[in-house]
Motif scaffolding. Structure first.
Motif, PDB file in Angstrom:
ATOM      1  N   ALA A 184       4.399  -4.931  -6.282  1.00  0.00           N
ATOM      2  CA  ALA A 184       3.504  -5.407  -7.338  1.00  0.00           C
ATOM      3  C   ALA A 184       2.181  -4.643  -7.381  1.00  0.00           C
ATOM      4  O   ALA A 184       1.627  -4.424  -8.458  1.00  0.00           O
ATOM      5  CB  ALA A 184       3.235  -6.894  -7.146  1.00  0.00           C
ATOM      6  N   SER A 185       1.666  -4.234  -6.222  1.00  0.00           N
ATOM      7  CA  SER A 185       0.327  -3.628  -6.212  1.00  0.00           C
ATOM      8  C   SER A 185       0.320  -2.200  -5.705  1.00  0.00           C
ATOM      9  O   SER A 185      -0.749  -1.590  -5.626  1.00  0.00           O
ATOM     10  CB  SER A 185      -0.602  -4.476  -5.329  1.00  0.00           C
ATOM     11  N   GLY A 186       1.472  -1.692  -5.346  1.00  0.00           N
ATOM     12  CA  GLY A 186       1.520  -0.324  -4.836  1.00  0.00           C
ATOM     13  C   GLY A 186       1.022  -0.210  -3.408  1.00  0.00           C
ATOM     14  O   GLY A 186       0.772   0.892  -2.922  1.00  0.00           O
ATOM     15  N   ALA A 187       0.868  -1.339  -2.704  1.00  0.00           N
ATOM     16  CA  ALA A 187       0.392  -1.313  -1.330  1.00  0.00           C
ATOM     17  C   ALA A 187       1.460  -0.736  -0.410  1.00  0.00           C
ATOM     18  O   ALA A 187       2.629  -0.646  -0.766  1.00  0.00           O
ATOM     19  CB  ALA A 187       0.019  -2.729  -0.881  1.00  0.00           C
ATOM     20  N   ASP A 188       1.049  -0.333   0.770  1.00  0.00           N
ATOM     21  CA  ASP A 188       1.979   0.207   1.748  1.00  0.00           C
ATOM     22  C   ASP A 188       2.711  -0.919   2.463  1.00  0.00           C
ATOM     23  O   ASP A 188       2.094  -1.828   3.012  1.00  0.00           O
ATOM     24  CB  ASP A 188       1.217   1.062   2.765  1.00  0.00           C
ATOM     25  N   PHE A 189       4.044  -0.874   2.450  1.00  0.00           N
ATOM     26  CA  PHE A 189       4.854  -1.945   3.019  1.00  0.00           C
ATOM     27  C   PHE A 189       4.568  -2.122   4.511  1.00  0.00           C
ATOM     28  O   PHE A 189       4.369  -3.236   5.003  1.00  0.00           O
ATOM     29  CB  PHE A 189       6.331  -1.641   2.778  1.00  0.00           C
ATOM     30  N   ALA A 190       4.523  -1.015   5.257  1.00  0.00           N
ATOM     31  CA  ALA A 190       4.309  -1.107   6.702  1.00  0.00           C
ATOM     32  C   ALA A 190       2.941  -1.695   7.025  1.00  0.00           C
ATOM     33  O   ALA A 190       2.801  -2.542   7.903  1.00  0.00           O
ATOM     34  CB  ALA A 190       4.460   0.274   7.343  1.00  0.00           C
ATOM     35  N   ALA A 191       1.902  -1.236   6.303  1.00  0.00           N
ATOM     36  CA  ALA A 191       0.559  -1.748   6.569  1.00  0.00           C
ATOM     37  C   ALA A 191       0.467  -3.233   6.226  1.00  0.00           C
ATOM     38  O   ALA A 191      -0.204  -4.005   6.923  1.00  0.00           O
ATOM     39  CB  ALA A 191      -0.466  -0.952   5.770  1.00  0.00           C
ATOM     40  N   THR A 192       1.135  -3.645   5.149  1.00  0.00           N
ATOM     41  CA  THR A 192       1.116  -5.053   4.766  1.00  0.00           C
ATOM     42  C   THR A 192       1.820  -5.902   5.815  1.00  0.00           C
ATOM     43  O   THR A 192       1.357  -6.988   6.173  1.00  0.00           O
ATOM     44  CB  THR A 192       1.794  -5.253   3.400  1.00  0.00           C
ATOM     45  N   MET A 193       2.950  -5.412   6.322  1.00  0.00           N
ATOM     46  CA  MET A 193       3.644  -6.131   7.388  1.00  0.00           C
ATOM     47  C   MET A 193       2.754  -6.286   8.608  1.00  0.00           C
ATOM     48  O   MET A 193       2.699  -7.348   9.229  1.00  0.00           O
ATOM     49  CB  MET A 193       4.925  -5.395   7.771  1.00  0.00           C
ATOM     50  N   ALA A 194       2.036  -5.220   8.964  1.00  0.00           N
ATOM     51  CA  ALA A 194       1.174  -5.283  10.142  1.00  0.00           C
ATOM     52  C   ALA A 194       0.053  -6.304   9.947  1.00  0.00           C
ATOM     53  O   ALA A 194      -0.295  -7.050  10.863  1.00  0.00           O
ATOM     54  CB  ALA A 194       0.580  -3.908  10.427  1.00  0.00           C
ATOM     55  N   ALA A 195      -0.494  -6.342   8.729  1.00  0.00           N
ATOM     56  CA  ALA A 195      -1.581  -7.286   8.459  1.00  0.00           C
ATOM     57  C   ALA A 195      -1.097  -8.729   8.513  1.00  0.00           C
ATOM     58  O   ALA A 195      -1.860  -9.641   8.851  1.00  0.00           O
ATOM     59  CB  ALA A 195      -2.192  -6.987   7.094  1.00  0.00           C
ATOM     60  N   LEU A 196       0.166  -8.945   8.186  1.00  0.00           N
ATOM     61  CA  LEU A 196       0.721 -10.296   8.150  1.00  0.00           C
ATOM     62  C   LEU A 196       1.327 -10.728   9.482  1.00  0.00           C
ATOM     63  O   LEU A 196       1.726 -11.874   9.637  1.00  0.00           O
ATOM     64  CB  LEU A 196       1.806 -10.384   7.064  1.00  0.00           C
ATOM     65  N   ALA A 197       1.416  -9.808  10.441  1.00  0.00           N
ATOM     66  CA  ALA A 197       2.072 -10.118  11.707  1.00  0.00           C
ATOM     67  C   ALA A 197       1.274 -11.155  12.494  1.00  0.00           C
ATOM     68  O   ALA A 197       0.050 -11.112  12.558  1.00  0.00           O
ATOM     69  CB  ALA A 197       2.237  -8.853  12.542  1.00  0.00           C
ATOM     70  N   ALA A 198       1.992 -12.085  13.087  1.00  0.00           N
ATOM     71  CA  ALA A 198       1.333 -13.095  13.910  1.00  0.00           C
ATOM     72  C   ALA A 198       0.762 -12.436  15.154  1.00  0.00           C
ATOM     73  O   ALA A 198       1.354 -11.509  15.706  1.00  0.00           O
ATOM     74  CB  ALA A 198       2.345 -14.166  14.311  1.00  0.00           C
ATOM     75  N   PRO A 199      -0.416 -12.896  15.629  1.00  0.00           N
ATOM     76  CA  PRO A 199      -1.009 -12.295  16.832  1.00  0.00           C
ATOM     77  C   PRO A 199      -0.089 -12.446  18.040  1.00  0.00           C
ATOM     78  O   PRO A 199       0.458 -13.503  18.297  1.00  0.00           O
ATOM     79  CB  PRO A 199      -2.294 -13.101  17.022  1.00  0.00           C
ATOM     80  N   ALA A 200       0.100 -11.377  18.740  1.00  0.00           N
ATOM     81  CA  ALA A 200       0.872 -11.388  19.980  1.00  0.00           C
ATOM     82  C   ALA A 200       0.501 -10.132  20.752  1.00  0.00           C
ATOM     83  O   ALA A 200       0.284  -9.079  20.158  1.00  0.00           O
ATOM     84  CB  ALA A 200       2.376 -11.417  19.692  1.00  0.00           C
ATOM     85  N   SER A 201       0.424 -10.235  22.056  1.00  0.00           N
ATOM     86  CA  SER A 201      -0.052  -9.107  22.853  1.00  0.00           C
ATOM     87  C   SER A 201       0.828  -7.874  22.683  1.00  0.00           C
ATOM     88  O   SER A 201       0.329  -6.743  22.639  1.00  0.00           O
ATOM     89  CB  SER A 201      -0.114  -9.503  24.327  1.00  0.00           C
ATOM     90  N   TRP A 202       2.143  -8.084  22.569  1.00  0.00           N
ATOM     91  CA  TRP A 202       3.029  -6.931  22.471  1.00  0.00           C
ATOM     92  C   TRP A 202       2.886  -6.207  21.143  1.00  0.00           C
ATOM     93  O   TRP A 202       3.300  -5.063  20.992  1.00  0.00           O
ATOM     94  CB  TRP A 202       4.476  -7.344  22.699  1.00  0.00           C
ATOM     95  N   LEU A 203       2.289  -6.868  20.138  1.00  0.00           N
ATOM     96  CA  LEU A 203       2.119  -6.227  18.831  1.00  0.00           C
ATOM     97  C   LEU A 203       0.961  -5.229  18.807  1.00  0.00           C
ATOM     98  O   LEU A 203       0.836  -4.442  17.872  1.00  0.00           O
ATOM     99  CB  LEU A 203       1.889  -7.281  17.750  1.00  0.00           C
ATOM    100  N   ASP A 204       0.083  -5.269  19.830  1.00  0.00           N
ATOM    101  CA  ASP A 204      -1.060  -4.355  19.831  1.00  0.00           C
ATOM    102  C   ASP A 204      -0.601  -2.900  19.779  1.00  0.00           C
ATOM    103  O   ASP A 204      -1.132  -2.096  19.011  1.00  0.00           O
ATOM    104  CB  ASP A 204      -1.916  -4.587  21.081  1.00  0.00           C
ATOM    105  N   GLY A 205       0.376  -2.577  20.621  1.00  0.00           N
ATOM    106  CA  GLY A 205       0.888  -1.208  20.613  1.00  0.00           C
ATOM    107  C   GLY A 205       1.588  -0.867  19.320  1.00  0.00           C
ATOM    108  O   GLY A 205       1.536   0.265  18.854  1.00  0.00           O
ATOM    109  N   VAL A 206       2.251  -1.845  18.717  1.00  0.00           N
ATOM    110  CA  VAL A 206       2.939  -1.611  17.452  1.00  0.00           C
ATOM    111  C   VAL A 206       1.937  -1.272  16.363  1.00  0.00           C
ATOM    112  O   VAL A 206       2.110  -0.319  15.604  1.00  0.00           O
ATOM    113  CB  VAL A 206       3.756  -2.860  17.057  1.00  0.00           C
ATOM    114  N   ARG A 207       0.870  -2.046  16.279  1.00  0.00           N
ATOM    115  CA  ARG A 207      -0.137  -1.802  15.238  1.00  0.00           C
ATOM    116  C   ARG A 207      -0.760  -0.417  15.401  1.00  0.00           C
ATOM    117  O   ARG A 207      -1.070   0.258  14.414  1.00  0.00           O
ATOM    118  CB  ARG A 207      -1.222  -2.884  15.303  1.00  0.00           C
ATOM    119  N   ALA A 208      -0.923   0.012  16.645  1.00  0.00           N
ATOM    120  CA  ALA A 208      -1.513   1.325  16.886  1.00  0.00           C
ATOM    121  C   ALA A 208      -0.628   2.446  16.352  1.00  0.00           C
ATOM    122  O   ALA A 208      -1.113   3.523  16.011  1.00  0.00           O
ATOM    123  CB  ALA A 208      -1.753   1.518  18.380  1.00  0.00           C
ATOM    124  N   ARG A 209       0.663   2.161  16.258  1.00  0.00           N
ATOM    125  CA  ARG A 209       1.589   3.191  15.795  1.00  0.00           C
ATOM    126  C   ARG A 209       1.795   3.144  14.281  1.00  0.00           C
ATOM    127  O   ARG A 209       2.526   3.959  13.732  1.00  0.00           O
ATOM    128  CB  ARG A 209       2.947   3.005  16.484  1.00  0.00           C
TER     129      ARG A 209
END
Length: 293
Positions: free
Chosen positions: A256-281
């Motif tokens: 709908a807005s031309g946003a980046d799918f991966a970045a949107t998924m990262a922004a919506l991800a629930a906080p969890a320690s193991w996700l820190d490394g994922v977001r960095a990538r």
């Protein structure tokens, strides 16, 4: 009736191949198919490796139609692919490349056989809506090049409809007849893109309820590309059988807005320690390489 009743856990037959072209040619010839439609993104015709695959298939006598406009999982892209399939008189669909290519190819194969619009089709067998006509769906081959693409190999297609809302359609006929992991295709994906795709696959799998220990393979180093690919194929059934609310929101936002799918998924991800490394990538792909299709 739930998706579990239709055994979404049955995987598509998968084989490893050192080179993509001979494996694809063998698949076509064994089924007497001569006019495949390749579905991918711009890397299919804008990179030497992608063009090499197209020309290699043509050199083997296949009348290839390369649809390289699978840029978003939307009905616009699907309708464009269906029109090309009919106009070029194709007889099968081959998804090659990233996760969006897998989604668009599967939905295009589905819609070549339907009389009802996508938005009117039942979300799964037995649900409300027009039943899917599985009799005319063409043969479908998946050749994923990234972990997110491998995760998209299954019996569900996630497409944003004409209202901009992403919704899945699940049906056994949507499962590819075969998936091929080609070493040369996987190796051609830039390391940064492969890592970003692995992180995205991990986020989607986590959102679908896959436990953390099973996600470890998706975050393997890009040098061990086959490991996250195999892990993604193994998790695909669990992901397609779940609702994935964040996946739905992220796909809708991306279309709908031309946003980046991966970045949107990262922004919506629930906080969890193991996700820190994922977001960095999940940084942007390198400027000299196309993003995952």
């Amino acid at each position: 009736m739930t998706a579990c009743g239709y055994l979404w856990g049955v995987p598509a037959p998968t084989r490893l191949a050192p080179v993509a072209v001979p494996a694809v040619v063998e698949w076509c010839r064994s089924r007497r198919l001569r006019r495949p439609m390749l579905v991918g993104g711009r890397s299919l015709t804008a990179t030497p490796h992608g063009l090499g695959i197209v020309h290699g298939l043509e050199a083997e006598g296949l009348a290839v139609w390369a649809f390289d406009r699978a840029a978003s999982p939307s009905l616009v892209a699907v309708a464009d692919a269906v029109a090309g399939y009919s106009f070029e008189n194709c007889d099968c669909v081959i998804a090659i490349g990233g996760g969006v290519a897998m989604e668009v190819a599967r939905a295009a194969a589905l819609m070549t056989a339907q009389r009802s619009p996508y938005r009117e089709l039942a979300a799964e067998p037995g649900a409300e809506g027009k039943p899917v006509d599985a009799s005319g769906i063409p043969a479908l081959l998946a050749v994923p090049a990234t972990p997110a693409a491998a995760l998209a190999v299954g019996a569900a297609a996630w497409i944003a409809d004409d209202a901009g809302i992403a919704r899945p359609i699940r049906h056994p006929a949507l499962r590819p007849g075969e998936a091929i992991l080609a070493a040369d295709l996987i190796a051609a994906v830039p390391s940064a893109v492969g890592e970003r795709s692995a992180a995205l696959a991990a986020l989607i799998a986590a959102d679908a309820g896959v436990p953390d220990p099973e996600l470890a393979g998706l975050l393997a180093d890009a040098a061990a590309a086959a490991d996250p690919m195999r892990a993604a194929l193994g998790l695909a059934a669990a992901v397609e059988g779940a609702g994935g609310p964040r996946r739905r929101i992220a796909l809708t936002a991306a279309v709908a807005s031309g946003a980046d799918f991966a970045a949107t998924m990262a922004a919506l991800a629930a906080p969890a320690s193991w996700l820190d490394g994922v977001r960095a990538r999940l940084g942007p792909p390198p400027g000299d390489a196309p993003p995952p299709d």
